[in-house]
Structures are given as C-alpha cells and as structure tokens.
Design a protein around this motif. Structure first.
Motif, PDB file in Angstrom:
ATOM      1  N   CYS A 116      14.761   5.709   2.647  1.00 49.98           N
ATOM      2  CA  CYS A 116      14.420   6.882   1.841  1.00 49.98           C
ATOM      3  C   CYS A 116      12.910   7.022   1.716  1.00 49.98           C
ATOM      4  O   CYS A 116      12.356   8.110   1.918  1.00 49.98           O
ATOM      5  N   LEU A 117      12.230   5.929   1.421  1.00 47.41           N
ATOM      6  CA  LEU A 117      10.774   5.965   1.263  1.00 47.41           C
ATOM      7  C   LEU A 117      10.069   6.198   2.595  1.00 47.41           C
ATOM      8  O   LEU A 117       9.030   6.870   2.640  1.00 47.41           O
ATOM      9  N   ALA A 118      10.620   5.664   3.669  1.00 51.82           N
ATOM     10  CA  ALA A 118      10.012   5.882   4.980  1.00 51.82           C
ATOM     11  C   ALA A 118      10.101   7.350   5.386  1.00 51.82           C
ATOM     12  O   ALA A 118       9.171   7.902   5.975  1.00 51.82           O
ATOM     13  N   LEU A 119      11.215   7.992   5.042  1.00 54.72           N
ATOM     14  CA  LEU A 119      11.405   9.397   5.397  1.00 54.72           C
ATOM     15  C   LEU A 119      10.555  10.321   4.539  1.00 54.72           C
ATOM     16  O   LEU A 119       9.995  11.293   5.029  1.00 54.72           O
ATOM     17  N   GLN A 120      10.473  10.017   3.244  1.00 55.31           N
ATOM     18  CA  GLN A 120       9.712  10.870   2.318  1.00 55.31           C
ATOM     19  C   GLN A 120       9.096  10.014   1.214  1.00 55.31           C
ATOM     20  O   GLN A 120       9.635   9.908   0.113  1.00 55.31           O
ATOM     21  N   PRO A 121       7.956   9.390   1.494  1.00 51.49           N
ATOM     22  CA  PRO A 121       7.340   8.491   0.503  1.00 51.49           C
ATOM     23  C   PRO A 121       6.945   9.175  -0.791  1.00 51.49           C
ATOM     24  O   PRO A 121       6.836   8.512  -1.829  1.00 51.49           O
ATOM     25  N   GLY A 122       6.720  10.473  -0.765  1.00 56.77           N
ATOM     26  CA  GLY A 122       6.374  11.191  -1.991  1.00 56.77           C
ATOM     27  C   GLY A 122       7.391  12.235  -2.355  1.00 56.77           C
ATOM     28  O   GLY A 122       7.099  13.156  -3.119  1.00 56.77           O
ATOM     29  N   GLY A 123       8.601  12.110  -1.826  1.00 59.34           N
ATOM     30  CA  GLY A 123       9.633  13.109  -2.031  1.00 59.34           C
ATOM     31  C   GLY A 123      10.315  12.998  -3.377  1.00 59.34           C
ATOM     32  O   GLY A 123      10.021  12.116  -4.190  1.00 59.34           O
ATOM     33  N   PRO A 124      11.266  13.896  -3.639  1.00 60.82           N
ATOM     34  CA  PRO A 124      11.925  13.944  -4.948  1.00 60.82           C
ATOM     35  C   PRO A 124      12.784  12.723  -5.259  1.00 60.82           C
ATOM     36  O   PRO A 124      13.146  12.513  -6.420  1.00 60.82           O
ATOM     37  N   TYR A 125      13.130  11.930  -4.245  1.00 58.24           N
ATOM     38  CA  TYR A 125      13.958  10.741  -4.492  1.00 58.24           C
ATOM     39  C   TYR A 125      13.154   9.449  -4.394  1.00 58.24           C
ATOM     40  O   TYR A 125      13.717   8.356  -4.455  1.00 58.24           O
ATOM     41  N   ALA A 126      11.844   9.568  -4.261  1.00 58.51           N
ATOM     42  CA  ALA A 126      11.008   8.379  -4.089  1.00 58.51           C
ATOM     43  C   ALA A 126      11.040   7.474  -5.313  1.00 58.51           C
ATOM     44  O   ALA A 126      11.036   6.246  -5.186  1.00 58.51           O
ATOM     45  N   GLY A 127      11.073   8.058  -6.496  1.00 54.92           N
ATOM     46  CA  GLY A 127      11.104   7.250  -7.708  1.00 54.92           C
ATOM     47  C   GLY A 127      12.354   6.389  -7.788  1.00 54.92           C
ATOM     48  O   GLY A 127      12.286   5.189  -8.086  1.00 54.92           O
ATOM     49  N   GLU A 128      13.514   6.996  -7.512  1.00 53.74           N
ATOM     50  CA  GLU A 128      14.759   6.241  -7.515  1.00 53.74           C
ATOM     51  C   GLU A 128      14.741   5.160  -6.445  1.00 53.74           C
ATOM     52  O   GLU A 128      15.213   4.038  -6.665  1.00 53.74           O
ATOM     53  N   ALA A 129      14.196   5.509  -5.284  1.00 53.59           N
ATOM     54  CA  ALA A 129      14.149   4.543  -4.187  1.00 53.59           C
ATOM     55  C   ALA A 129      13.228   3.372  -4.523  1.00 53.59           C
ATOM     56  O   ALA A 129      13.557   2.211  -4.250  1.00 53.59           O
ATOM     57  N   MET A 130      12.062   3.656  -5.093  1.00 52.32           N
ATOM     58  CA  MET A 130      11.144   2.578  -5.478  1.00 52.32           C
ATOM     59  C   MET A 130      11.794   1.656  -6.503  1.00 52.32           C
ATOM     60  O   MET A 130      11.707   0.428  -6.394  1.00 52.32           O
ATOM     61  N   SER A 131      12.424   2.241  -7.501  1.00 53.13           N
ATOM     62  CA  SER A 131      13.071   1.432  -8.526  1.00 53.13           C
ATOM     63  C   SER A 131      14.172   0.573  -7.934  1.00 53.13           C
ATOM     64  O   SER A 131      14.264  -0.634  -8.205  1.00 53.13           O
ATOM     65  N   GLY A 132      15.025   1.176  -7.095  1.00 50.28           N
ATOM     66  CA  GLY A 132      16.100   0.410  -6.489  1.00 50.28           C
ATOM     67  C   GLY A 132      15.589  -0.696  -5.590  1.00 50.28           C
ATOM     68  O   GLY A 132      16.129  -1.816  -5.587  1.00 50.28           O
ATOM     69  N   LEU A 133      14.539  -0.409  -4.833  1.00 48.22           N
ATOM     70  CA  LEU A 133      13.953  -1.410  -3.939  1.00 48.22           C
ATOM     71  C   LEU A 133      13.343  -2.554  -4.733  1.00 48.22           C
ATOM     72  O   LEU A 133      13.570  -3.739  -4.426  1.00 48.22           O
ATOM     73  N   LEU A 134      12.564  -2.227  -5.754  1.00 47.09           N
ATOM     74  CA  LEU A 134      11.922  -3.261  -6.564  1.00 47.09           C
ATOM     75  C   LEU A 134      12.942  -4.149  -7.251  1.00 47.09           C
ATOM     76  O   LEU A 134      12.847  -5.380  -7.223  1.00 47.09           O
ATOM     77  N   ARG A 135      13.916  -3.525  -7.911  1.00 47.19           N
ATOM     78  CA  ARG A 135      14.909  -4.308  -8.632  1.00 47.19           C
ATOM     79  C   ARG A 135      15.736  -5.158  -7.676  1.00 47.19           C
ATOM     80  O   ARG A 135      16.032  -6.331  -7.959  1.00 47.19           O
TER      81      ARG A 135
END
Length: 236
Positions: A116-135
């Motif tokens: 998700c982050l590779a496709l759109q690092p600043g996209g509308p789902y980036a926050g959810e993706a960052m949180s899921g990846l970090l956790r």
C-alpha cells in the motif's frame, strides 16, 4: 464464489457452530472481500485502488488473525469448521494467512501494508498502512522483553522513521497513543544498538524526551507505567 458456496453447506451444522469465534456468516463475508480485493490487486486498476485493496486486505487479515490467535492461545489451534474452512479457502484462493510454527501464532500481514505504501506513500490509506506496518513489525520483533528485539539496525532505523512520519502527518489518528508508545521503545532500542557512540547518545536523549512526553500526554494510560522502566534502562 466456490469458497462461499462450500461454506453454505455448513448450514447443516446448525447451532453447533454458535460458539465459534468466526461464524459461518463472518467467514462468508471474509472470503467475499478477499476475493474482491484480490481481483483489484491483480487487475490494471489505478494505483490508488490497488493501494486501497492492499490496505483493506491487511486490516481484514489483522482482524482474522486476532481471532485465530485467541483460539491458538486457548485451544492450541483454530477451532470450528467455519474457521478451518476459511483458512483453507484463503490459501486456495491465493491469499493465505501467514503462520509461524516457531512462534505458534498467525503473523501480521505487513506485506500488504508495505505494498500500500509503495503504491501510494502519501495516499488516503497511508496512515492506516503505516500504523498496521509499525504495529505488526513491532510486536513480532520480540517475545518477552520489548527492549530485546530480533531486528537489524537498518530495520530499527526504518521503523523509527515511519513512526515519526506517522505522528507528524496524523496527529488525530486513533492509533496515535500506541504509535507514540512504540516509538519510545524503538528509540530506547536505538540508544543501545546504534552503531556509534554519538548516535547512541542522540537516540537516548530522544527516548527520554519521548518517555516524558508520553507520561505527560497519557497519564491515565496503562502504557505510561512502562516509561519509568525505559528511563531506568537508558540510565544503565
């Protein structure tokens, strides 16, 4: 969909399924969603649609694995016909749930969040993706003591960077407290594991500031009890 059709046969099981954490109806929904989002990922859809599909799959798999890991913790393995058929159908459909024999639990779907982050690092789902990846990466990096992690310096630096970006971009996100907690521990790890003395001192100062800020911002949080432990570890 063949998986949903197969699950339909389980209606014959009747009320004996009522105790399962994953019901027949829930399993049907999970399979339908996995099929829908997998088709988007494999299609020529725009990057934003594919990023959304990866993020939604990741979130759904996190939900499923939480239920499955409860079964593993209590019963030693997934329980119930709908649950086991769901696992089998997801695997057959090309979207298997990752399981670690060594850790004896289902693993977080971090690959979907990374995609998700590779496709759109600043996209509308980036926050959810960052949180899921970090956790996901954080909780799988240790078994007992969160300061004793199984990760390289490069992996640790990457996680710290993602956490800082997340906190800067999403100040009102529902996972903010948890990510601040994770960052304080990551910085404490870096204070010990950084490759040179200057970097260790820099990260130690940042870890103390993060611990102080967490206690101040979340005084009633159960996680705040960990901050004195971090400061004690930094002092050593």
């Amino acid at each position: 969909m063949r998986g949903a059709a197969a699950l339909g046969l389980l209606l014959l099981a009747g009320s004996c399924l009522a105790h399962d954490l994953i019901t027949l109806e829930a399993a049907e929904v999970y399979l339908a969603n996995a099929n829908q989002w997998s088709r988007v990922i494999d299609s020529a859809a725009p990057a934003e649609r594919k990023a959304e599909a990866h993020c939604r799959l990741g979130s759904m798999f996190d939900e499923i694995r939480d239920l499955l890991n409860r079964d593993v913790a209590v019963h030693g393995g997934p329980q119930g016909v709908p649950t086991n058929l769901l696992i089998a159908e997801l695997k057959r459909g090309g979207t298997p749930l990752d399981y670690s024999d060594r850790k004896r639990r289902f693993l977080p779907p971090v690959s979907h969040y990374r995609q998700c982050l590779a496709l759109q690092p600043g996209g509308p789902y980036a926050g959810e993706a960052m949180s899921g990846l970090l956790r996901g990466d954080f909780y799988e990096s240790f078994d007992g003591d969160p300061l004793e992690a199984e990760q390289s310096w490069g992996e640790l630096r990457e996680q710290i960077g993602i956490a800082k970006v997340f906190l800067e971009r999403y100040p009102e996100h529902r996972d903010r407290e948890e990510i601040e907690f994770i960052l304080a521990i990551l910085l404490s790890r870096a204070a010990r594991d950084a490759p040179d003395a200057a970097s260790r001192r820099e990260h130690a100062a940042a870890a103390r500031s993060a611990a102080d800020a967490f206690e101040s911002r979340y005084p009633e949080s159960l996680r705040a009890a960990a901050m004195p432990v971090l400061r004690e570890a930094l002092a050593r």
